[in-house]
Design an enzyme around this catalytic site. Sequence first.
Site, PDB file in Angstrom:
ATOM      1  N   CYS B 166       0.848  -1.200   0.000  1.00  0.00           N
ATOM      2  CA  CYS B 166       0.000   0.000   0.000  1.00  0.00           C
ATOM      3  C   CYS B 166       0.889   1.259   0.000  1.00  0.00           C
ATOM      4  O   CYS B 166       1.786   1.352  -0.832  1.00  0.00           O
ATOM      5  CB  CYS B 166      -0.951  -0.045   1.198  1.00  0.00           C
ATOM      6  SG  CYS B 166      -2.197   1.249   1.169  1.00  0.00           S
ATOM      7  N   ASP B 324      -9.396  -4.496  -6.013  1.00  0.00           N
ATOM      8  CA  ASP B 324      -9.010  -3.497  -5.014  1.00  0.00           C
ATOM      9  C   ASP B 324      -9.845  -2.226  -5.201  1.00  0.00           C
ATOM     10  O   ASP B 324      -9.776  -1.580  -6.237  1.00  0.00           O
ATOM     11  CB  ASP B 324      -7.517  -3.189  -5.188  1.00  0.00           C
ATOM     12  CG  ASP B 324      -6.925  -2.449  -4.006  1.00  0.00           C
ATOM     13  OD1 ASP B 324      -7.680  -1.778  -3.295  1.00  0.00           O
ATOM     14  OD2 ASP B 324      -5.701  -2.549  -3.816  1.00  0.00           O
ATOM     15  N   HIS B 353      -7.995  -5.433  -1.571  1.00  0.00           N
ATOM     16  CA  HIS B 353      -6.817  -4.728  -1.070  1.00  0.00           C
ATOM     17  C   HIS B 353      -6.239  -5.387   0.193  1.00  0.00           C
ATOM     18  O   HIS B 353      -5.024  -5.583   0.288  1.00  0.00           O
ATOM     19  CB  HIS B 353      -7.210  -3.271  -0.767  1.00  0.00           C
ATOM     20  CG  HIS B 353      -6.067  -2.406  -0.356  1.00  0.00           C
ATOM     21  ND1 HIS B 353      -5.180  -1.882  -1.268  1.00  0.00           N
ATOM     22  CD2 HIS B 353      -5.656  -1.975   0.859  1.00  0.00           C
ATOM     23  CE1 HIS B 353      -4.283  -1.146  -0.626  1.00  0.00           C
ATOM     24  NE2 HIS B 353      -4.548  -1.193   0.665  1.00  0.00           N
TER      25      HIS B 353
END
Lengths: 118, 379
Positions: B166, B324, B353
């Site tokens: 991320c 995601d 995600h």
Amino acid sequence: MSDKTQDQPQFDPLAVWKEWQTASLNAWAKTMSETVASEDFAQSMGQSLTNYLETSAPVREQVEKAMEQYLQQMNMPTRQEVVSIAERLTNLEMRIDDLDAKVDQVLEILKKITMNNE
Amino acid sequence: MPKPPPFPTMPPPPAESHPVDVAQALTEALYAAIDRNVQSARIIADAAAVPVGPTPREVVWALNKTKLYRYRPTQPVDPAQKKRVPLLLVYALINKPYIFDLRPGSSFIEYMVNEGFDVFLLDWGTPGLEDKNITFDDYATEYLPRAVRKMLKVAEADEFSMLGYCIGAALAVLYAALYPQAPLRNLMLLTAPLDFSRTDGSLFSTWLDQRFFDVDRMVNSLDNIPPEIIEFGAKLLKPVENFIGSYTTLYWDFADDPESVANWQAMHKWIHDGVPVSGAAFRQWVKDYIRANELIKSEHFVKGQRADLANIQANFLNVVAKYDHIVPPHQSTTIMDQVGSQDKTLDIIPAGHVGLMGGRNARYKLWPKLAAWLAERSA
């Protein structure tokens, strides 16, 4: 009666409820996803946040000022003073870390020299 | 604004049902519903206390709130299986990094150390008021290089691998672009938010648009961004699924399965266990990285030096989660044409995600792929 009920599918209210709830949530999920993706929503959320910050700022400032005056009168460090010390500590930590790196470099050089001499 | 959907109507009991049978079924359903409610409430209440981060570890370096951990295997590892190149995990500035190490049997770190990797984790810690001026760039230039130096020394290695997840992936990319001389052998990215040129499918880009969102006012007022705001924003991306759906899934599907309950609790704890973000880092992330999109264009400068993505020469694996909704795939994929690496792979995995790393299928879908890719390049 028992023969008749055995032939029929058993009535399960929980299954009916689950099915109904799933269908409802799916429908709402789609609608809400479209809503939050719109620019209208973004504008509204941004405006709400601005309003909150604008209206709460004077209160927050007054509380901070009053607390600072109180702590000074009580001969106590204010939050800002504690923060300032913490920032200096972090800077010191970084300097020590740099020194640690330099000591490692020196030791590495010394090790190589020693090995070459041997 | 879209119109609210019509509610489906509750179907009545079958017409030929005997009233006594219907009454009995309703009574049983009521008791079952009460049982489920009590059971679900207990599971939710207990979630905050479930143990996480089970893999044994030690702190090998610390600076300010940041800590570098080194992990130990939970079972004997064949010396021949041990990898020479240490692996550094870099997580985002929001949430805590124990998503890498959720629970025994559901821990990426446990999996990797038992595969023979020397795993290090960089935990950014919880910023205090004194950290409000730490910028996003500072994390990549003041903290990350120091942690790398210490890791190489502790591991007695002269090369390393890095995995960024991320926003941690954006930090890893910035580091790799700024320090081409660093002995970075392998760079792995998971769901990397790098390219903000397209706003479709990216609600954060829309919400944080300068027409709607005054980032300066927010940072000046709050100093650091509280975790509750970040969490609320993340949940609002899919409001019904996150605020309601997560609990109905527990209620209907998971409550009777201990393994699913344990995973749900650990994930629930992690989602609600956020950390504040330094105000300066948040401001810079919004202005330079999202709005100006400087990183993917190699137009970002740190202390006069350009973060040129062509500088990235390490073996490169870019893992994208197909479903995601936080970092849409198009934000992650375009870097493939920008990096200078000769060995580069794009892998799109059908996951979300968070589920990509912490979901029940991660140990079958993602972890073996990462381990195999890295093992080939860590000899």
